[in-house]
Design a protein around this motif. Structure first.
Motif, PDB file in Angstrom:
ATOM      1  N   TRP A 284       0.940   5.532  -0.225  1.00 21.05           N
ATOM      2  CA  TRP A 284       0.120   6.734  -0.026  1.00 21.05           C
ATOM      3  C   TRP A 284      -0.090   7.489  -1.332  1.00 21.05           C
ATOM      4  CZ3 TRP A 284       0.694  10.156   4.894  1.00 21.05           C
ATOM      5  CH2 TRP A 284       0.403   9.386   6.022  1.00 21.05           C
TER       6      TRP A 284
ATOM      7  N   GLU B 111      -0.877  -1.068  -4.329  1.00 20.65           N
ATOM      8  CA  GLU B 111      -2.211  -0.491  -4.164  1.00 20.65           C
ATOM      9  C   GLU B 111      -2.047   0.933  -3.656  1.00 20.65           C
ATOM     10  OE1 GLU B 111      -5.569  -0.968  -0.847  1.00 20.65           O
ATOM     11  OE2 GLU B 111      -5.452  -2.723  -2.170  1.00 20.65           O
TER      12      GLU B 111
ATOM     13  N   VAL C 278       0.845  -1.194   0.000  1.00 23.91           N
ATOM     14  CA  VAL C 278       0.000   0.000   0.000  1.00 23.91           C
ATOM     15  C   VAL C 278       0.883   1.246   0.000  1.00 23.91           C
ATOM     16  CG1 VAL C 278      -1.779   1.303   1.232  1.00 23.91           C
ATOM     17  CG2 VAL C 278      -1.839  -1.211   1.218  1.00 23.91           C
TER      18      VAL C 278
ATOM     19  N   ASP D 194      -3.358   4.365  -2.004  1.00 17.94           N
ATOM     20  CA  ASP D 194      -4.387   4.840  -1.082  1.00 17.94           C
ATOM     21  C   ASP D 194      -4.659   6.309  -1.383  1.00 17.94           C
ATOM     22  OD1 ASP D 194      -6.056   5.524   0.970  1.00 17.94           O
ATOM     23  OD2 ASP D 194      -4.737   4.876   2.595  1.00 17.94           O
ATOM     24  N   SER D 195      -5.649   6.553  -2.236  1.00 17.36           N
ATOM     25  CA  SER D 195      -5.934   7.920  -2.692  1.00 17.36           C
ATOM     26  C   SER D 195      -6.527   8.796  -1.593  1.00 17.36           C
ATOM     27  CB  SER D 195      -6.879   7.879  -3.897  1.00 17.36           C
ATOM     28  OG  SER D 195      -8.087   7.220  -3.559  1.00 17.36           O
ATOM     29  N   ARG D 196      -6.857   8.210  -0.434  1.00 19.49           N
ATOM     30  CA  ARG D 196      -7.344   9.014   0.690  1.00 19.49           C
ATOM     31  C   ARG D 196      -6.217   9.806   1.336  1.00 19.49           C
ATOM     32  NH1 ARG D 196      -9.754   4.191   4.070  1.00 19.49           N
ATOM     33  NH2 ARG D 196      -7.666   3.486   3.457  1.00 19.49           N
ATOM     34  N   LYS D 197      -4.990   9.386   1.094  1.00 19.56           N
ATOM     35  CA  LYS D 197      -3.821  10.074   1.651  1.00 19.56           C
ATOM     36  C   LYS D 197      -3.371  11.176   0.698  1.00 19.56           C
ATOM     37  CE  LYS D 197      -3.542   7.233   5.163  1.00 19.56           C
ATOM     38  NZ  LYS D 197      -3.853   7.667   6.540  1.00 19.56           N
TER      39      LYS D 197
END
Length: 312
Positions: free
Chosen positions: A206, A266, A204, A268-271
């Motif tokens: 960021w 992967e 994962v 993490d587009s929230r970061k």
């Protein structure tokens, strides 16, 4: 030929950090024999009185100001007051104390985050203060801009030779691998190594993976610093980098190959992504005769070997 005597007294502030320790290695390799060092326990650079007393007593011929409170995007965004306060104090104490002690030559090490978030690429030194900063590390950037202006102002008012070197993203031996406070490259290297050990099938990362970043091996940075000292570059602002950049995805893929992790990425587009692109124009220092030597692939390989021996 060096314009600096090999027995000149050279104070490296922050010699236990990644940049400071690399400068010490480079000075020793260059035959310098009178390197002045103090740990944080021996000299707290936040203590103005002690810093002034130390510099007045020792009177170094040259100072490398590599000491700083540093961290990655998360640390910069959370500990905003710490980053601006501590860096402002260290810079003011050392630069002001150097002048009061009669030290004529000093190099202040800053960061490429001093430049506007959305300025034209590659970033020229003249773009400083031409637009808004990246919000996530604005306090740290403002502190570093203040350091640049301190050097510039002392030079103009008192005729000192205080130069500012602005490195791009640095990596290499003695880096910080704390996943919450480190920069992107060491954080990814550690995460990838640990994912490999656990047998994970996914890494994962960021953000979106799209931002572009430039990375400079820290021993190249140290070489640039000593080059500037030896060639009498005593004023102005100089970018130090490779002049090339990669996406965060490409960086992650290079680290995965180096570590030997064959899982998937992967994002993490929230970061937060931070600045979309940050590539330095390094033509000014190149015009003086210095260019980087270590490419990213070789630098990451050397860094990973150091990590396996000294960290993991």
């Amino acid at each position: 030929m060096s314009a600096v005597n090999k027995d000149a007294k050279i104070y490296v502030a922050g010699h236990r950090g990644m940049v400071g320790s690399a400068i010490v290695r480079r000075l020793i390799a260059g035959g310098y024999t009178n390197i002045l060092l103090r740990t944080h326990g021996e000299l707290d650079l936040l203590d103005q009185t002690r810093v002034k007393e130390f510099l007045s007593l020792e009177k170094p011929d040259y100072i490398f100001l590599a000491a700083a409170k540093v961290g990655g995007i998360q640390a910069n965004n959370i500990y905003r007051a710490d980053f601006i306060y501590q860096n402002l104090l260290m810079e003011a104490n050392v630069i002001g104390g150097a002048h009061q002690a009669g030290v004529k030559d000093l190099m202040f090490l800053g960061s490429s985050c001093i430049y506007p978030r959305d300025c034209a690429q590659p970033i020229k030194e003249e773009y400083l203060l031409t637009g808004p900063l990246e919000p996530t590390n604005e306090p740290y950037a403002i502190a570093k801009i203040a350091g640049v202006k301190l050097c510039e102002s002392y030079n103009r008012q008192f005729g000192t030779r205080y130069v500012s070197a602005m490195p791009t993203n640095l990596y290499g031996p003695n880096d910080n691998y704390d996943l919450y406070n480190s920069h992107v490259l060491p954080a990814l290297l550690k995460k990838t190594h640990e994912a490999k050990l656990r047998g994970d099938r996914k890494l994962v990362v960021w953000g979106s993976g799209k931002p572009m970043r430039e990375f400079l091996y820290v021993d190249d940075m140290a070489d640039a610093c000593v080059f500037m000292m030896e060639n009498g570059i005593g004023e102005g602002l100089f970018n130090v980098g490779t002049g090339t950049d990669v996406t965060i995805r490409e960086l992650a893929e290079t680290i995965m190959r180096t570590v030997g992790f064959d899982g998937e990425i992967e994002f993490d587009s929230r970061k937060p992504d931070g600045t979309p692109r940050k590539l330095l124009d390094v033509s000014l220092l190149a015009g003086r005769g210095w260019t980087a030597k270590v490419d990213l692939g070789r630098g990451i390989a050397m860094t990973y070997q150091d990590y396996l021996v000294n960290v993991s």
